[in-house]
Write an enzyme that holds these catalytic residues in place. Structure first.
Site, short mmCIF file in Angstrom:
data_model
loop_
_atom_site.label_atom_id
_atom_site.label_comp_id
_atom_site.label_asym_id
_atom_site.label_seq_id
_atom_site.Cartn_x
_atom_site.Cartn_y
_atom_site.Cartn_z
CB ALA A 253 -1.01 0.03 1.15
CB ALA A 254 4.42 2.05 -0.40
N GLY A 255 2.21 2.62 -2.56
CA GLY A 255 1.73 3.36 -3.74
C GLY A 255 0.35 3.94 -3.50
CG ASP A 256 -2.87 1.40 -2.65
OD1 ASP A 256 -2.88 1.57 -3.89
OD2 ASP A 256 -3.02 0.30 -2.10
O1 RIB Z 1 -1.94 -2.03 -3.02
C1 RIB Z 1 -2.09 -2.93 -1.96
C2 RIB Z 1 -3.45 -3.56 -2.03
O2 RIB Z 1 -3.54 -4.36 -3.20
C3 RIB Z 1 -3.77 -4.50 -0.90
O3 RIB Z 1 -4.35 -3.87 0.19
C4 RIB Z 1 -4.65 -5.57 -1.56
O4 RIB Z 1 -5.93 -5.63 -1.06
C5 RIB Z 1 -4.62 -5.25 -3.04
O5 RIB Z 1 -5.73 -4.56 -3.45
#
Ligand code: RIB
Length: 309
Positions: A253-256
């Protein structure tokens, strides 16, 4: 008052398995721990925007199960508006199985479940949310038709469109008219290479790939490069915004976190450079913590860091 952000995308419950090294094909390995953490790229980006103080609403679907309720409650605790998230009868909430190795790198398999009920009809029902917002951000864990419909509709209404192309489709899966409707495109380097038909990971190929997307009509390309920072191209200038050096324990989730913090920065009226700087700092904190939403920093932590960087 900060501008409004609408994030359309996936919600998953992540089953995170920590292990020394990932199994090769045909190999069995022993995992160290198994943890359940709220995730899903759409929800993670929404959670990040919410925690960092963005005025953010999410559209997405969960199943009619208790896991879906947990995901919605957790997301609402970030400050995001979750009232339009749909609970879909007879479908399981999306699940992701995430392997994290000793170096903090991950491999992810998503079982989409209810995320695939996030269709065009649902978006049409919530068209007023697209009409009322300023920024529309999407990823690619929901049906592609929905993503392309949302981009066309948002662009038609004059909204700023941000696409995080993850997981990356093949280049031919993106209709030609879509490129020119994307204001900010935020792939990581692997996604950029896949989308531009390249195999070898190098800075030269990142530049080449970004240039080819600009030629197709994308207005700003921001390629997240992990500990190397972010490569930026807007057709006139290219720049590498450096990352803060940290000891990563889990890059999930670093990119998120980057995308959620970046759009929040833009919505606050920051320049692109300042929004990238804030987003880089947010993801530098996220990689020092385990899990997806569990790793996202608060605005207070971020402000503290911004004073010294
Ligand atoms: O980017 C990380 C995410 O990718 C995770 O939380 C997983 O659920 C997938 O969607």
């Amino acid at each position: 008052m900060a501008k409004r952000i609408l994030i359309i995308g996936s919600l998953n419950m992540d089953m995170v398995i920590e292990m020394k090294a990932m199994p090769k094909v045909g190999e069995t390995v022993l995992g160290d721990t198994l943890t359940y953490v709220p995730g899903g790229k759409g929800a993670n980006q929404t959670y990040a925007a919410g925690k960092i103080g963005g005025n953010v609403t999410m559209l997405g679907c969960v199943g009619d199960d208790s896991i879906g309720e947990i995901l919605i409650q957790n997301l609402a605790a970030s400050g995001a508006n979750t009232s339009a998230i749909r609970r879909v009868d007879g479908k399981p909430t999306g699940t992701a199985v995430i392997y994290v190795n000793e170096e903090g790198n991950n491999s992810i398999v998503v079982v989409s479940g209810a995320n695939f009920a996030c269709d065009v009809a649902y978006l049409k029902e919530y068209d007023h949310l697209i009409a009322e917002t300023d920024y529309v951000m999407l990823q690619m864990e929901i049906p592609y038709d929905t993503v392309f419909y949302a981009i066309r509709r948002a662009s038609e209404l004059g909204k700023t469109v941000i696409l995080n192309p993850a997981p990356a489709p093949l280049p031919e899966q993106i209709p030609e008219d879509i490129w020119g409707k994307i204001d900010y495109f935020t792939p990581n380097e692997t996604e950029l290479l896949k989308l531009t038909g390249q195999d070898i990971l190098s800075m030269e190929n990142v530049k080449k790939g970004a240039e080819s997307l600009i030629q197709k009509g994308v207005k700003h390309v921001l390629v997240t490069l992990g500990d190397k920072g972010v490569f930026f191209h807007d057709g006139k200038n290219t720049e590498v915004f450096p990352a803060r050096k940290v000891e990563a324990v889990d890059t999930t989730a670093a990119g998120d976190c980057f995308s959620g913090a970046f759009v929040t920065g833009l919505a606050e009226g920051k320049s692109i450079a300042d929004a990238v700087a804030m987003a880089n700092l947010a993801s530098s904190l996220a990689v020092t913590r385990k899990g997806a939403q569990s790793s996202i920093p608060t605005r207070q932590e971020l402000d503290e860091l911004m004073k010294h960087n």
